[in-house]
Design a protein around this motif. Structure first.
Motif, PDB file in Angstrom:
ATOM      1  N   THR A  16      33.106  -2.547  35.537  1.00  0.00           N
ATOM      2  CA  THR A  16      34.002  -1.885  36.486  1.00  0.00           C
ATOM      3  C   THR A  16      35.457  -2.079  36.080  1.00  0.00           C
ATOM      4  N   LEU A  19      36.188   0.428  33.425  1.00  0.00           N
ATOM      5  CA  LEU A  19      36.389   1.744  34.046  1.00  0.00           C
ATOM      6  C   LEU A  19      37.813   1.899  34.549  1.00  0.00           C
ATOM      7  N   TYR A  49      38.754   8.796  32.137  1.00  0.00           N
ATOM      8  CA  TYR A  49      37.660   8.454  33.049  1.00  0.00           C
ATOM      9  C   TYR A  49      36.296   8.658  32.401  1.00  0.00           C
ATOM     10  N   VAL A  53      33.636   5.472  31.890  1.00  0.00           N
ATOM     11  CA  VAL A  53      32.246   5.348  32.317  1.00  0.00           C
ATOM     12  C   VAL A  53      31.327   5.220  31.113  1.00  0.00           C
ATOM     13  N   ASN A  69      29.655   0.941  40.344  1.00  0.00           N
ATOM     14  CA  ASN A  69      29.995   1.837  41.448  1.00  0.00           C
ATOM     15  C   ASN A  69      29.136   1.460  42.666  1.00  0.00           C
ATOM     16  N   GLY A 174      28.976   9.880  30.183  1.00  0.00           N
ATOM     17  CA  GLY A 174      30.425   9.922  30.045  1.00  0.00           C
ATOM     18  C   GLY A 174      30.961  11.341  30.062  1.00  0.00           C
ATOM     19  N   VAL A 177      31.098  12.710  33.603  1.00  0.00           N
ATOM     20  CA  VAL A 177      32.317  12.297  34.318  1.00  0.00           C
ATOM     21  C   VAL A 177      33.518  13.087  33.809  1.00  0.00           C
ATOM     22  N   ASN A 193      33.805   6.888  43.606  1.00  0.00           N
ATOM     23  CA  ASN A 193      33.475   5.471  43.471  1.00  0.00           C
ATOM     24  C   ASN A 193      34.301   4.671  44.474  1.00  0.00           C
TER      25      ASN A 193
END
Length: 243
Positions: A16, A19, A49, A53, A69, A174, A177, A193
């Motif tokens: 996280t 991210l 982003y 991910v 998430n 990825g 996203v 998220n």
């Protein structure tokens, strides 16, 4: 190999944080004054982003599942795909990881926060807002965006081709996203998220940033509740139709 719960939580924490560094770091690079990437644009943010991910899923998909998430964790638990006794530890690790990652963004961009006098630009490096100032639109965008993310990620990672080649599936997640930010990111960001929005928003409220403006707590529940609801529906459809 079965990893210990501690190792899984470490993976969720670090994943996280990664991210946040890639995602909100990309926003900071594009929005804060005097950066090398100032005004780099939306594709720069979307790429950040997407990679934010992709890399944790590649790094930790085989360790913790790389939920990174709380909405993903809760959605899988509600649909019987994840043990309830690990939900709270996972979410705590994700929330703390979001704090750590956002602090890295803040520290590395500190001179540029001081240079920036646009409160909306500063807030955008921490959390989401609705571009039309419409809370219904805010909720719908976060709901459907997270629905698409969870359904797509579960299909890629859990169907036979993804299990046979988890690295390829992680890369595709990825790109999901990346595509969602370019296609559905206009109204709200998007967040998709709860940890990615709630914890940085808290830091925005308490960090000593000049010209930072309001943290907009009146709408902060939306990017928490809407992604959870969207994720639960996405996981439900995956389980009913494809699992």
């Amino acid at each position: 190999m079965e990893y210990t719960l501690f190792t899984k939580l470490a993976a969720e924490f670090v994943g996280t944080a990664v991210l946040m560094v890639f995602g909100n770091g990309a926003v900071a690079n594009a929005e804060l004054k005097n950066t090398k990437g100032y005004h780099a644009g939306w594709l720069n943010i979307a790429m950040g982003y997407g990679f934010g991910v992709m890399f944790p899923v590649l790094m930790f998909g085989g360790v913790s599942g790389a939920h990174i998430n709380p909405a993903m964790t809760l959605a899988q638990a509600v649909n019987g795909m994840f043990p309830w006794n690990e939900v709270l530890p996972y979410i705590i690790a994700q929330l703390l990881g979001a704090v750590a990652g956002q602090l890295i963004v803040y520290v590395t961009y500190l001179p540029h926060y001081k240079d920036t006098d646009d409160a909306e630009a500063i807030l955008g490096t921490f959390c989401t807002t609705d571009a039309h100032n419409d809370r219904v639109n805010y909720f719908l965008n976060e709901f459907f965006g997270t629905f698409m993310l969870v359904l797509g990620a579960l299909c890629c990672l859990s169907l036979p081709w993804g299990k046979a080649n988890p690295a390829a599936a992680s890369i595709v997640v990825g790109f999901i996203v990346w595509g969602l930010v370019t296609s559905m990111g206009g109204p709200t960001g998007p967040g998709l998220n709860p940890a990615r929005d709630l914890m940085p928003r808290l830091l925005h409220a308490i960090l000593p940033i000049p010209n930072k403006g309001d943290s907009r707590w009146g709408e902060a529940w939306i990017p928490v509740v809407a992604p959870i609801a969207g994720a639960i529906v996405g996981a439900f459809l995956f389980k009913v139709l494809f699992a």
